[in-house]
Design an enzyme around this catalytic site. Structure first.
Site, PDB file in Angstrom:
ATOM      1  N   TYR A 120     -46.882  26.947 107.019  1.00 57.99           N
ATOM      2  CA  TYR A 120     -48.225  26.632 106.556  1.00 57.99           C
ATOM      3  C   TYR A 120     -48.149  26.193 105.098  1.00 57.99           C
ATOM      4  O   TYR A 120     -48.002  27.010 104.195  1.00 57.99           O
ATOM      5  CB  TYR A 120     -49.146  27.841 106.727  1.00 57.99           C
ATOM      6  CG  TYR A 120     -50.538  27.659 106.173  1.00 57.99           C
ATOM      7  CD1 TYR A 120     -51.285  26.521 106.468  1.00 57.99           C
ATOM      8  CD2 TYR A 120     -51.114  28.623 105.351  1.00 57.99           C
ATOM      9  CE1 TYR A 120     -52.561  26.350 105.957  1.00 57.99           C
ATOM     10  CE2 TYR A 120     -52.391  28.469 104.851  1.00 57.99           C
ATOM     11  CZ  TYR A 120     -53.115  27.331 105.148  1.00 57.99           C
ATOM     12  OH  TYR A 120     -54.376  27.153 104.636  1.00 57.99           O
ATOM     13  N   ASP A 141     -48.968  23.681 110.159  1.00 61.42           N
ATOM     14  CA  ASP A 141     -49.983  22.953 109.398  1.00 61.42           C
ATOM     15  C   ASP A 141     -49.358  22.562 108.070  1.00 61.42           C
ATOM     16  O   ASP A 141     -49.249  23.387 107.166  1.00 61.42           O
ATOM     17  CB  ASP A 141     -51.214  23.844 109.202  1.00 61.42           C
ATOM     18  CG  ASP A 141     -52.294  23.195 108.349  1.00 61.42           C
ATOM     19  OD1 ASP A 141     -52.137  22.008 107.981  1.00 61.42           O
ATOM     20  OD2 ASP A 141     -53.286  23.874 108.045  1.00 61.42           O
ATOM     21  N   HIS A 172     -58.684  23.053 113.484  1.00 61.54           N
ATOM     22  CA  HIS A 172     -57.442  22.441 113.963  1.00 61.54           C
ATOM     23  C   HIS A 172     -57.362  22.553 115.486  1.00 61.54           C
ATOM     24  O   HIS A 172     -57.829  23.541 116.067  1.00 61.54           O
ATOM     25  CB  HIS A 172     -56.220  23.140 113.373  1.00 61.54           C
ATOM     26  CG  HIS A 172     -56.073  23.007 111.896  1.00 61.54           C
ATOM     27  ND1 HIS A 172     -55.167  22.161 111.310  1.00 61.54           N
ATOM     28  CD2 HIS A 172     -56.716  23.634 110.872  1.00 61.54           C
ATOM     29  CE1 HIS A 172     -55.249  22.265 109.996  1.00 61.54           C
ATOM     30  NE2 HIS A 172     -56.186  23.158 109.706  1.00 61.54           N
TER      31      HIS A 172
END
EC number: 3.1.11.2
Length: 281
Positions: A116, A161, A265
């Site tokens: 992330y 992500d 998302h």
């Protein structure tokens, strides 16, 4: 190279990456993901949950008894859930902070990373925006760290992500987005350096041409995200060159953006053939 899937696994290993934006709040959506997509391995980001409160029992009941988690209260947090045993679990702290952004584990002969990257705030100037400066430094630190961890011959998957949409087709409007964080040239340059660190292959673009638009994220600000259609591809799935021959499929579960309460998302899926079982071209 890949030593083969565990006993009982099929000819294809399915991996999923999803910024779930609170695993406890969206636990029923995680169950729905399992029912609809049946991934073997799930990489989560933004679990927003300290480790003692992670819903481990629920995830095991969903079919994922093997778990690696690194979480904190309120924000960040990453996890790997697996149907198959996990080994060599490692939490990686880059950029001088222990902020629960990167975890990895060995499964089915592969190293799988859940990553992330920081969002970076709103002002794309590291001189006046410490969050953006930290993001750029974090990208550089991950690149250096992964270069030391993986050679191109080492079978590994990096997914999560990344908070960068590198290609013009990864945003809804390339020209308008050039000054917007996630698509600025300096971020894209840093992401390309990260990609070059171990020769990572952008798995999505092995199936979908680089000039074809892909989105995995749509802002909460749009009342109707489908009608607005101002998405970005922030969620990525990369593999080392060793795994490129085993790429079997890629999919964005865009309908997941409608699951309530929604994450902004959508889940992303990657299928890998068992070593030696790849389809003939």
């Amino acid at each position: 190279m890949n030593s083969g899937w565990p006993d009982g696994a099929g000819p294809v290993l399915r991996l999923c990456s999803w910024n779930i934006n609170s695993v406890r709040l969206r636990l029923p959506l995680l169950q729905r993901l399992v029912q609809e997509a049946a991934p073997d391995v799930i990489c989560l980001q933004e679990t927003k949950c300290p480790d003692p409160l992670f819903p481990a029992v629920d995830c095991a009941a969903f079919g994922y008894p093997h778990q690696a988690v690194a979480g904190m209260k309120g924000y960040n947090g990453v996890a790997i859930l697996s149907r198959h045993p996990l080994q060599e679990i490692r939490v990686h702290d880059w950029g001088g902070k222990q902020d629960c952004r990167h975890i990895s584990a060995r499964v089915a002969g592969l190293t799988v990373h859940s990553l992330y990257i920081p969002a970076g705030g709103d002002e794309p100037d590291p001189a006046v925006n410490p969050k953006f400066a930290y993001k750029l430094g974090y990208l550089s630190a991950v690149a250096e760290g992964l270069r030391a961890l993986h050679s191109p011959e080492d079978p590994a998957v990096l997914m999560g992500d990344f908070n960068v949409a590198p290609l013009p087709s990864d945003v809804w409007n390339h020209r308008r987005m050039l000054r917007i964080i996630t698509h600025t040239p300096v971020e894209v340059d840093h992401l390309h350096r990260l990609q070059a660190s171990s020769g990572w292959v952008d798995a999505a673009r092995e199936f979908i041409p680089p000039d074809t638009r892909i989105s995995t994220w749509w802002s909460y600000r749009a009342a109707d995200w489908r009608a607005a259609d101002k998405g970005r591809r922030l969620d990525h799935v990369w593999v080392t060159p060793a795994l490129k021959p085993q790429l079997a499929g890629y999919q964005v579960l865009s309908d997941g953006r409608d699951w309530a309460p929604p994450s902004d998302h959508a889940p992303v899926l990657l299928d890998l053939y068992r070593s030696g079982d790849q389809a003939c071209s």
